[in-house]
Design a protein around this motif. Sequence first.
Motif, PDB file in Angstrom:
ATOM      1  N   GLY A   1       0.813  -1.213   0.000  1.00 12.94           N
ATOM      2  CA  GLY A   1       0.000   0.000   0.000  1.00 12.94           C
ATOM      3  C   GLY A   1       0.841   1.254   0.000  1.00 12.94           C
ATOM      4  O   GLY A   1       0.549   2.221  -0.725  1.00 12.94           O
TER       5      GLY A   1
ATOM      6  N   LEU B   1       0.916   4.284  -2.736  1.00 13.62           N
ATOM      7  CA  LEU B   1       0.694   5.669  -2.322  1.00 13.62           C
ATOM      8  C   LEU B   1       1.864   6.567  -2.705  1.00 13.62           C
ATOM      9  O   LEU B   1       1.691   7.780  -2.880  1.00 13.62           O
TER      10      LEU B   1
ATOM     11  N   ALA C   1      -8.254   5.175  -3.943  1.00  7.92           N
ATOM     12  CA  ALA C   1      -8.467   4.821  -2.533  1.00  7.92           C
ATOM     13  C   ALA C   1      -9.326   3.570  -2.426  1.00  7.92           C
ATOM     14  O   ALA C   1      -9.071   2.683  -1.601  1.00  7.92           O
TER      15      ALA C   1
ATOM     16  N   LEU D   1      -7.225   0.522  -3.420  1.00  6.30           N
ATOM     17  CA  LEU D   1      -6.388   0.112  -2.288  1.00  6.30           C
ATOM     18  C   LEU D   1      -7.196  -0.678  -1.275  1.00  6.30           C
ATOM     19  O   LEU D   1      -6.759  -1.693  -0.747  1.00  6.30           O
ATOM     20  N   HIS D   2      -8.401  -0.190  -0.996  1.00  2.36           N
ATOM     21  CA  HIS D   2      -9.279  -0.802   0.012  1.00  2.36           C
ATOM     22  C   HIS D   2      -9.819  -2.150  -0.459  1.00  2.36           C
ATOM     23  O   HIS D   2      -9.777  -3.135   0.281  1.00  2.36           O
TER      24      HIS D   2
ATOM     25  N   THR E   1      -5.419   4.757   5.020  1.00  8.14           N
ATOM     26  CA  THR E   1      -5.119   5.635   3.892  1.00  8.14           C
ATOM     27  C   THR E   1      -5.342   7.094   4.294  1.00  8.14           C
ATOM     28  O   THR E   1      -4.533   7.973   3.987  1.00  8.14           O
TER      29      THR E   1
END
Length: 868
Positions: free
Chosen positions: A351, A355, A369, A372-373, A383
């Motif tokens: 992650g 980022l 986002a 990523l989740h 995040t």
Amino acid sequence: MKSDEIRKTFLKYFESKGHKILPSSSLIPKDPTVLLTLAGMLQFKPIFLGIEEPQHKKVATVQKCIRMNDLENVGKTSRHHTFFEMLGNFSFGDYFKTEAIEMAWELLTKVYGLPADRLVAAVYEKDDEAAEIWAKKIKLPIDRIYRLDEENNFWSAGPTGPCGPCSEIYYDYGTPCGRPNCNPACDCERFLEVWNLVFIEFDRQESGHLVPLPKKNIDTGMGLERIARLLQNVETNFDTDLFAPILKELPDPQNLPARVVADHVRAATYLLADGLRPGNEGRGYVLRRIIRRAVLFLKKLKLTEAYLSKLAEIVILINQAAYPELGRERKNILSILNYEEKAFSATLESGLKLLDKYRGAKILPGEEAFKLHDTYGFPIELTRELMAVDEAGFAKCMEEQRGRARQAGSFREKFDAAQLKNLGRTNFIGYDKFEAEAKITGMVPEENIVVLDKSPFYPEGGGQVGDTGILGENLVQDTYGEIGGLIGHKLDHADNLKVGQKVKVKIDLSKRAATSAHHTSTHLLQAALRRVLGPEVKQSGSLVAPDRLRFDYTSTRALTPAEIGQVEKIVNDSIKAALPVEIFETTMEEARKLGVLAFFEEKYGEKVRVVKIDEVSRELCGGCHVKNTKEIAFFKIVKEDALQAGVRRIEATAGSAAKVSTVFRGKNLKLTIDGLMQKHRLLQAQAGKQLEADIFEIDVEEIERLKRAVDAQDIENVNKFLEHLEGRREWLRDRNLTLEKEIGKLKEKQALERADDIAKDIKEIKGVRVLAVELAGFNIDNLRSLSDSLRQKIGSGILLLAGTAEGKVSFLVSVPDELTSKYHAGKLAKILAETCGGGGGGKANKAEAGGKDPSKVGEAFNQAIGSL
């Protein structure tokens, strides 16, 4: 004064005032509307709501609590935590404001010895009675009595129902925060709230009118961490003996990252001790979120893996005297923390790398986002802690996902969402009655859900599946709800029913009997596991169905083959011994004396239901069971493997000797093999081969031999026979797969040989050449091979190919590059598939799709051609 002494002093004081001392309830509440236990009053909520009668008029507890609403403030202030202990005294219609205030003041100033001149009180602005008690009874100066508004000093259970004013006791550090009229409501560090006294005296009506309650109640709460801070004369909660030993092991102990880690490891340790396990939703996700946040802050402290378990050891050591479950669960706690920390460390690294791509950006796009989740398992909460997020974009992605989930919502979810709770309770009669006449009291017509005034249908719960059966002329497909609460019945249809109608209901007795056998087997299995592995084995979940059982239990290692055999033998010995299964109700206190197991540590009422199997097993259970273990007949572990860190899963089957062919898979295997044999004959015939039936035919005599072996409890021969049948089935399955491949290749070869003839069916439609062909027995692989050959033969033209096999249809559409500006293969494939009840698509020049209804292939071709 040490924390342990503070707890004991509190309980001893209220015991001397006639209070019943009750243990802390679990952090995992029985109340389904609450994720985790967030206040000392939660276990008494049914009493405050008037649902249950109190067993004791006055009680006191030290309650473990978890609150996530203060998560972002942890470490930033001197007093906010996720896990904390609440010292509370409660009165149910006994004493009220005067006594509650007087006892709180006496304990704080006379027993604990806090300086009276440092304490101030806050009351609800309209509560003249409480203000007068503070002024006249306690002799507190008027300038140290603060009147605050409803937002700060009025408690309610909800928009309607029990409610009342609060009075809080604060410690005044004496340094104003600089705001005008600095008072306890400004939430500054000058005032530390020590104790909250809630006076539950009203019933709020829907109109908003407050009606006095006939019996007034008291609910108080004092944070152990805060009172320890005062009595130990330290600057913050983190300097008390509850945190100091943990922070001693961390660098920069007064900084934010160290405080967050210390707080979170306490929360995780206590939650794990109460049986919660990390997961991806609900309570399990709360735990996982706490652990992952701790790992993030450990990384900021530049500490290596396996550090959480080191800190958890300290939490256990300093608190296990007050909470013995910490010591009992030590091995599981440490194992799970190690596993979660290691697993998330890898996710965290991934992650952070993703980022890094947005390091220079002011805000992370919502889609990224969400990716990523959803894809990488990187929590949105973390995040946000690392950079700003496009919240609107993220919320849109989440809502789209929820919309997809709602489309597939379960019966249980739809029943919960139906807002039928005002119907009261369904009288469950199904322990000893299996049919009845009942009245419909509520419905959710669009979901075919019916609620009855009484029901013999067991609702899904405690791991046991819901009953099925008949309601009037309708089929009951599932049952969900709660014994003692509302029970919903999911029907095949409900258009012929209405509220108030009386109907005859009857459960499926054969399903109930098989389910009961598996439920009792689960109790025997747990007892056997505790004998083989030790008393630290703790149930972590279960499924009890008519055809199988699943049992999750805490363990850090797999069972060896010898141990599996030992467990099976212990269970089957209990079955063979024909032990009576006794079910009775008793008090919780008496149940504890009997050594009854209650592994989920739910909040139980004063009366509990005990299932006792001779001297082998005693458990609290609300499920259905056999009357004697001989009804089970046989038990077999099918599978044992890891579910997650510190949790193993056993899958097993059990059943009645009278139904041996069904339960022991003898008949199931024979039916399966018979089906495979029939298919095998067909395949062999299609391939032009001979069937050697004598190799794997099963005769009646073998089945009879199996029955005799089960009746004689000859487990060894039963196992051998089942393994023998299983082997035959696997041989057939492999052989059929080989034949299917051979037949597929044969058909493909035949089609390729006929390609010239097939190509002759091409037609010119609306100025373009189109070849539409349906091929029986063809799958998508066959169509791909054929399309290449046909493309060479027809040149420029559109190919529409359909293959039908095993009740399904596959489509392949091919459009030459020179025609893609006018015709799109993906759009044509979509038309074909949707006409046949399916879906699919693809590129402009080539696309594939599937459908569920082969009978509509002709119609699909017409629709696609008509769109040209």
